[in-house]
Write a protein that holds these residues in place. Structure first.
Motif, short mmCIF file in Angstrom:
data_model
loop_
_atom_site.label_atom_id
_atom_site.label_comp_id
_atom_site.label_asym_id
_atom_site.label_seq_id
_atom_site.Cartn_x
_atom_site.Cartn_y
_atom_site.Cartn_z
N PRO A 135 0.84 -1.21 0.00
CA PRO A 135 0.00 0.00 0.00
C PRO A 135 0.87 1.25 0.00
CG PRO A 135 0.00 -1.06 2.16
CD PRO A 135 0.71 -1.99 1.24
N SER A 140 -4.89 2.59 -0.84
CA SER A 140 -4.82 1.27 -1.44
C SER A 140 -4.09 1.35 -2.78
CB SER A 140 -6.22 0.69 -1.64
OG SER A 140 -6.95 1.44 -2.61
N HIS A 159 -4.11 -2.94 0.79
CA HIS A 159 -4.32 -1.73 1.61
C HIS A 159 -3.70 -1.97 2.97
CE1 HIS A 159 -7.64 -3.65 3.90
NE2 HIS A 159 -8.01 -4.16 2.74
N ASP A 214 -10.39 4.57 1.16
CA ASP A 214 -9.16 5.32 0.96
C ASP A 214 -9.27 6.68 1.65
OD1 ASP A 214 -7.46 3.60 -0.50
OD2 ASP A 214 -8.60 3.98 -2.33
#
Length: 282
Positions: free
Chosen positions: A228, A233, A252, A262
């Motif tokens: 990540p 992500s 993520h 996000d």
């Protein structure tokens, strides 16, 4: 000439191992509605929900999505949804809201609220669901999809292994090999998602599932393991995969969460990613 044309069509269809056809339920009045049903599977009562698009057209072959709940969950909880801000899922994993009445959804209930798949009984449940639902509704048999979170992801993975000729693509959200993998040598279009801070099913589990289909689908491995970007992500679309068998991986930094977002967004990214992956197939 017609024989040559037919041969070419067969060759193109066999390239993905799934032949496009309308189900037996096409062209006649439907016998299934949006409600809960039950059936007998190996002498056990199995329950499931079906959701049919509004203004259903008996002459339109719909895509169909099978959705499997997590351990301790239920089909009812997938249908209703739970608080995504507390680790729950949006109704129908968020897919129904963006499908715009273009898909049929089937949501089964697991035995003991899970998918142990003892002696393949949950795969048999799926087989009977396919037969029953597609006899009562019009389905494009080349557009069957499966998704789930956690134990539900494990069940979708088991179907990718055991029924590659019946499943066009899967979306595996924070999964592990908990429901078996009978077969597991044929390609299936694969979307996977996992968090590096997963405290229930370590990210190594998700990578293991992914890598089986990296190999099955003939994809090239990237030079390094995708990571990540902080709290953002990262989506990796694998290259070199066999035609018709793409593989996408989203990593993520979150925990065991089907509704990860996000930074700067309040919308879980799994539904949009999964639906975009599914709808590339027509």
């Amino acid at each position: 000439m017609r024989g040559l044309f037919f041969s070419v069509c067969l060759l193109l269809a066999s390239a993905t191992g799934i032949f496009a056809a309308n189900s037996p339920g096409c062209g006649k009045a439907r016998t299934i509605n949006s409600q809960q049903y039950s059936m007998q599977v190996n002498g056990k009562t199995r329950n499931y929900f079906v959701n049919v698009p509004d203004n259903y057209d008996q002459n339109r072959a719909y895509r169909i999505v099978y959705e499997w709940h997590q351990l301790g969950g239920s089909a009812q909880k997938i249908v209703n949804g739970e608080n995504p801000n507390a680790g729950g899922v949006l109704p129908f994993y968020g897919l129904k809201a963006i499908a715009n009445n273009s898909a049929i959804f089937v949501v089964p209930d697991g035995l003991n609220a899970g998918w142990a798949n003892q002696n393949g009984e949950d795969v048999t449940f799926f087989d009977q669901l396919v037969q029953t639902v597609e006899s009562g509704l019009c389905v494009n048999t080349a557009l069957r999809f499966s998704t789930g979170f956690s134990y539900g992801a494990a069940m979708s993975f088991a179907l990718a292994c055991a029924r590659p000729d019946k499943i066009r693509a899967v979306a595996i959200i924070s999964g592990a090999q908990l429901s078996g993998c009978s077969g597991g040598t044929q390609p299936v279009a694969y979307y996977g998602q996992h968090g590096t801070s997963d405290s229930v099913l370590n990210v190594s589990n998700g990578r293991q599932l992914r890598d089986k289909f990296v190999a099955n689908n003939g994809c090239q491995r990237p030079g390094s393991e995708p990571q990540p970007n902080g709290a953002q992500s990262v989506k990796t679309v694998y290259q070199g995969c066999r035609s018709g068998y793409p593989l996408t991986w989203v990593i993520h930094n979150g925990d065991h969460n089907p509704s990860q977002v996000d930074p700067g967004s309040s919308t879980p990214f799994a539904p949009g990613n999964s639906w975009a992956f599914f709808t590339q197939f027509t």
